[in-house]
Design an enzyme around this catalytic site. Structure first.
Site, PDB file in Angstrom:
ATOM      1  N   ARG A 115       5.934   1.661  24.062  1.00 49.48           N
ATOM      2  CA  ARG A 115       5.588   1.733  23.608  1.00 49.48           C
ATOM      3  C   ARG A 115       5.503   3.218  23.361  1.00 49.48           C
ATOM      4  O   ARG A 115       5.965   4.106  22.126  1.00 49.48           O
ATOM      5  CB  ARG A 115       3.957   2.001  23.261  1.00 49.48           C
TER       6      ARG A 115
ATOM      7  N   HIS B  43      -7.702  -0.287   5.981  1.00 51.66           N
ATOM      8  CA  HIS B  43      -8.400  -1.117   6.947  1.00 51.66           C
ATOM      9  C   HIS B  43      -9.137  -2.436   6.141  1.00 51.66           C
ATOM     10  O   HIS B  43      -9.962  -1.942   5.248  1.00 51.66           O
ATOM     11  CB  HIS B  43      -9.163  -1.444   7.440  1.00 51.66           C
TER      12      HIS B  43
ATOM     13  N   SER C 289     -11.104  -0.286   3.635  1.00 51.88           N
ATOM     14  CA  SER C 289     -11.699   1.781   4.590  1.00 51.88           C
ATOM     15  C   SER C 289     -10.184   2.414   4.341  1.00 51.88           C
ATOM     16  O   SER C 289      -9.478   1.431   5.029  1.00 51.88           O
ATOM     17  CB  SER C 289     -12.758   1.012   5.221  1.00 51.88           C
TER      18      SER C 289
ATOM     19  N   ASN D 178      -5.944   5.399   8.150  1.00 53.53           N
ATOM     20  CA  ASN D 178      -5.294   4.241   7.971  1.00 53.53           C
ATOM     21  C   ASN D 178      -5.606   3.238   6.895  1.00 53.53           C
ATOM     22  O   ASN D 178      -7.623   3.810   6.908  1.00 53.53           O
ATOM     23  CB  ASN D 178      -4.852   3.759   9.717  1.00 53.53           C
TER      24      ASN D 178
ATOM     25  N   ASN E 149       1.194  -1.657  -0.207  1.00 57.50           N
ATOM     26  CA  ASN E 149      -0.092   0.057   0.030  1.00 57.50           C
ATOM     27  C   ASN E 149       1.084   0.990   0.195  1.00 57.50           C
ATOM     28  O   ASN E 149       0.915   2.062  -0.463  1.00 57.50           O
ATOM     29  CB  ASN E 149      -1.269  -0.436   1.024  1.00 57.50           C
TER      30      ASN E 149
ATOM     31  N   ASP F 213      -9.617   0.663  14.779  1.00 58.59           N
ATOM     32  CA  ASP F 213     -10.290   1.148  13.473  1.00 58.59           C
ATOM     33  C   ASP F 213     -11.261   1.464  13.756  1.00 58.59           C
ATOM     34  O   ASP F 213     -12.542   0.925  13.673  1.00 58.59           O
ATOM     35  CB  ASP F 213      -9.963  -0.240  12.764  1.00 58.59           C
TER      36      ASP F 213
ATOM     37  N   ARG G 246       1.256  -2.360  15.001  1.00 54.98           N
ATOM     38  CA  ARG G 246       1.654  -1.940  16.315  1.00 54.98           C
ATOM     39  C   ARG G 246       0.507  -1.079  16.246  1.00 54.98           C
ATOM     40  O   ARG G 246      -0.088  -0.094  15.459  1.00 54.98           O
ATOM     41  CB  ARG G 246       2.905  -0.531  16.238  1.00 54.98           C
TER      42      ARG G 246
ATOM     43  N   LEU H 280      -0.855   2.316  17.713  1.00 53.95           N
ATOM     44  CA  LEU H 280      -0.454   3.250  18.709  1.00 53.95           C
ATOM     45  C   LEU H 280      -0.689   3.908  19.647  1.00 53.95           C
ATOM     46  O   LEU H 280      -1.746   3.587  20.868  1.00 53.95           O
ATOM     47  CB  LEU H 280      -0.364   4.877  17.512  1.00 53.95           C
TER      48      LEU H 280
ATOM     49  N   GLU I  64      -7.784  -2.306  -2.284  1.00 52.32           N
ATOM     50  CA  GLU I  64      -6.861  -1.267  -1.851  1.00 52.32           C
ATOM     51  C   GLU I  64      -6.146  -0.307  -2.021  1.00 52.32           C
ATOM     52  O   GLU I  64      -5.395   1.107  -1.820  1.00 52.32           O
ATOM     53  CB  GLU I  64      -5.937  -2.254  -0.274  1.00 52.32           C
TER      54      GLU I  64
END
Length: 316
Positions: A66, A110, A137, A108, A16, A146, A92, A94, A175
């Site tokens: 993190r 998905h 999406s 993002n 992507n 998400d 990861r 976030l 995508e």
């Protein structure tokens, strides 16, 4: 064309990311990739980006908490000059701090038709549920996984006999079509007159007894049966600006504003000293600040009785 600078975060093959990168090579694409970063220094996608002349950065998250790892990545993004972040297979979760830093500026992709099938195993979940269509999406990133507002989707038909792998392969093709298109549309919205007018409209019509009309071809907002308190000027008399025009106290305030930021504030032609123009098309509009200006302008023209009623309601 001045292109918006975007950083892409990946963890693996980066297909992507590659779709975004190659789309960015088209002359009319409004963004460019200025950094590809990964939590996996061995990610194949880093090699693809480097071969195309895009700066890369890899830093393993192993041994780091993190927040600390996210801060390192954030610093790399800001050093690259990026104003948007695109997650492209970044595996990861976030930290909330990182997400808040990029609120409204991180997207993002998905592999499901959100809000269905968040998280992992999306294709098998769609097959198990006997869905007729699956898909992908693009959404804004929020602290919840998400869960951000969906900006665009493509449906992909689930074929008889599909496995998770065969369905995933077709969704992946979708995508690659969807992400560059949505990213391109999103990064230009803050200079798109239609988007800017819509944002002003929401704020202006939220004022008491406000309504909208056209005046000299411009959307303008006033109190019903009363005076106007805001205009949206789009290339008025060929000035090339998209701006909000609001009431001010007079020439002194107008001059102070222009002196403080001559790129953003200006004296609108034909409106006199009682108005100021505020550029909305600079790409960094603070909409809370604009809302304050609109409320202040509304109060400048509101009948005293109406303003007092609003004060009483606010104090109640």
């Amino acid at each position: 064309m001045t292109k918006t600078k975007v950083a892409v975060l990946i963890s693996g093959a980066g297909t992507n990311m590659a779709a975004l990168l190659y789309a960015a090579k088209l002359p009319d694409c409004p963004y460019k990739i200025v950094l590809v970063a990964s939590n996996n220094p061995e990610a194949e996608g880093l090699n693809i980006a480097a071969a195309e002349g895009v700066p890369t950065y890899g830093k393993s998250h192993v041994g780091l908490n993190r927040v600390d790892h996210d801060l390192i990545i954030h610093d790399q993004i800001t050093q690259a000059g990026a104003t948007y972040v695109a997650l492209a297979g970044y595996m990861r979760i976030l930290s909330r701090d990182f997400v808040e830093k990029w609120d409204g500026r991180m997207l993002n992709i998905h592999p499901s038709l959100l809000p269905k099938y968040k998280g992992l195993n999306t294709h098998q979940s769609a097959i198990n549920a006997k869905e007729c269509v699956a898909g992908c999406s693009v959404h804004l990133v929020t602290a919840e996984l998400d869960d951000g507002p969906v900006l665009g989707q493509i449906e992909v038909t689930v074929l008889p006999g599909d496995t998770a792998e065969s369905l995933a392969a077709r969704v992946k093709m979708a995508e690659h079509q969807l992400y560059p298109k949505i990213l391109a549309e999103y990064v230009v919205r803050e200079t798109n007159p239609e988007y800017l007018i819509l944002q002003v409209r929401k704020l202006a019509l939220a004022q008491p007894e406000a309504h909208e009309v056209l005046s000299h071809g411009m959307p303008c907002f006033g109190i019903i049966g009363g005076k106007k308190f805001a205009y949206v000027s789009v290339d008025h008399h060929g000035d090339g600006k998209t701006a909000l025009l609001v009431k001010i106290s007079g020439a002194e305030e107008q001059g102070m504003l222009i002196d403080s930021d001559g790129e953003r504030y200006y004296r609108p032609a034909y409106f006199g000293d009682g108005w100021v123009g505020i550029r909305l098309d600079l790409g960094d509009t603070d909409w809370n600040h604009v809302g304050d200006w609109i409320a202040k302008s509304w109060r400048a023209v509101a009948p005293k009785k109406l303003a007092k009623l609003m004060d009483v309601a606010a104090d109640f």
